[in-house]
Design a protein around this motif. Sequence first.
Motif, mmCIF file in Angstrom:
data_model
loop_
_atom_site.group_PDB
_atom_site.id
_atom_site.type_symbol
_atom_site.label_atom_id
_atom_site.label_comp_id
_atom_site.label_asym_id
_atom_site.label_seq_id
_atom_site.Cartn_x
_atom_site.Cartn_y
_atom_site.Cartn_z
ATOM 1 N N ASN A 167 0.865 -1.184 0.000
ATOM 2 C CA ASN A 167 0.000 0.000 0.000
ATOM 3 C C ASN A 167 0.900 1.232 0.000
ATOM 4 O O ASN A 167 1.099 1.873 1.030
ATOM 5 C CB ASN A 167 -0.901 -0.031 1.248
ATOM 6 C CG ASN A 167 -1.899 1.115 1.283
ATOM 7 O OD1 ASN A 167 -2.104 1.809 0.299
ATOM 8 N ND2 ASN A 167 -2.511 1.310 2.435
ATOM 9 N N ALA A 210 -1.345 -2.976 4.603
ATOM 10 C CA ALA A 210 -2.392 -3.190 3.596
ATOM 11 C C ALA A 210 -3.298 -4.311 4.075
ATOM 12 O O ALA A 210 -2.888 -5.159 4.866
ATOM 13 C CB ALA A 210 -1.761 -3.583 2.257
ATOM 14 N N GLY A 250 -5.329 0.334 1.345
ATOM 15 C CA GLY A 250 -5.062 -0.069 -0.029
ATOM 16 C C GLY A 250 -6.312 -0.440 -0.809
ATOM 17 O O GLY A 250 -7.407 -0.507 -0.253
#
Length: 378
Positions: A107, A113, A121
Amino acid sequence: MKALVYEGPRNVVVKDMPDARIEQPTDVLVKITTTNICGSDLHMYEGRTNMETGRILGHENLGVVVEVGPAVVHVKVGDRVCLPFNIGCGFCKNCEKGLTGFCLTANPGMAGAAYGFAGMGPYSGGQAEYLRVPFGDFNCLLLPPDAQEKENDYVMLSDIFPTGYHAAVLAGVEAGDSVVIYGAGPVGLMATIAADLKGASKVMVVDSHPDRLRLAEKLGAIPVDDSDGGAVDRVLELTGGEGADRGCECVGYQCTCQGHEVPNLTMNNLVKSVRATGGIGVVGVFVAEDPGSPDELMKKGQLAFDFGTFWMKGQHMATGQANVKAYNRKLRDLIAADKVKPSRIISHELPLEQAPEGYRNFDERKEGWTKVVLKTAA
Ligand code: NAD
Ligand code: ZN
């Protein structure tokens, strides 16, 4: 494919969405068989995050591999796998150290993430028939031959079991310690199991929902009912006036006092109910801003924290998303060996189509709705 889509506050629907597919050579495509609703989904469901509408939710996922990208070397079609909610690359500075909740690759611009998660993300969630798993070899946890029989146990490896364990690790729980856990939701109940695994001599669990407190008691903890706001005094009584050796925060920024949100409540209660030089582990989610908060400071992501008392007591604290991969393999082996059974806390098993009903009831913390697992059609 059918998927659960966030359409706005308290508005989720199951509808047809484009099929998840392999996008990168390192991807794995999983047909989801079990996916859970998490307390973290509720922050999004209630519109208390910056979650975009139109996105598929779901980060507690388990299923069968149906396709692998050309650069995948280990995972094979037909493998039954559980996916950590955080997506790690495996090669960044943090992943190398096992801190996969703070992956610097998946991310860009942010550390961390996850699937179907606000601010973590673009990845779609797994409350769907199929899920794209990036960096598949790294992220898929292969399950043993009893995978189907114990599916409801293994699916807890995606998030709440490692997260509860992380709370105990962050707090520094060691054999013989007394531990106070704020929150008897799924995460607090998993922290209860984790404290037990680490050899705690006494585990006290604070909440105000009788059904959840009963579950904590069944898991061997001392339930502490906070419906009159007296939890701190009771914990002090139970620990000879000293306070617990360790404390775990398993509630987060939407913690309440008699139905009203008081975002600094559990943090300050922990400072009061943990002994001098004790450790505090915070896995309940706190956010950088919360414009919907009734609290002026919390709107800016700030808390009126009793730092003076915290300092005077020489306590220490650690926080953050759980690094699921740091624990999921070992916790899987405990399930395989019949040493733990995290599925004990499941209250409802629903088909994916009924996910909106699951969200509604779990969000209301309706009596008896502790943990909802969703099943997709075979
Ligand atoms: P949940 O919302 O079902 O459970 C929270 C429990 O806390 C409820 O039973 C509620 O009654 C109780 N509570 C509310 N106010 C309280 C107070 N003042 N004192 C004591 N208890 C109080 O959700 P959950 O699934 O158990 O998740 C708990 C938190 O953990 C959430 O913030 C969730 O986002 C977070 N979480 C973090 C991670 C991570 O990696 N750090 C992973 C999963 C979940
Ligand atoms: Zn979760």
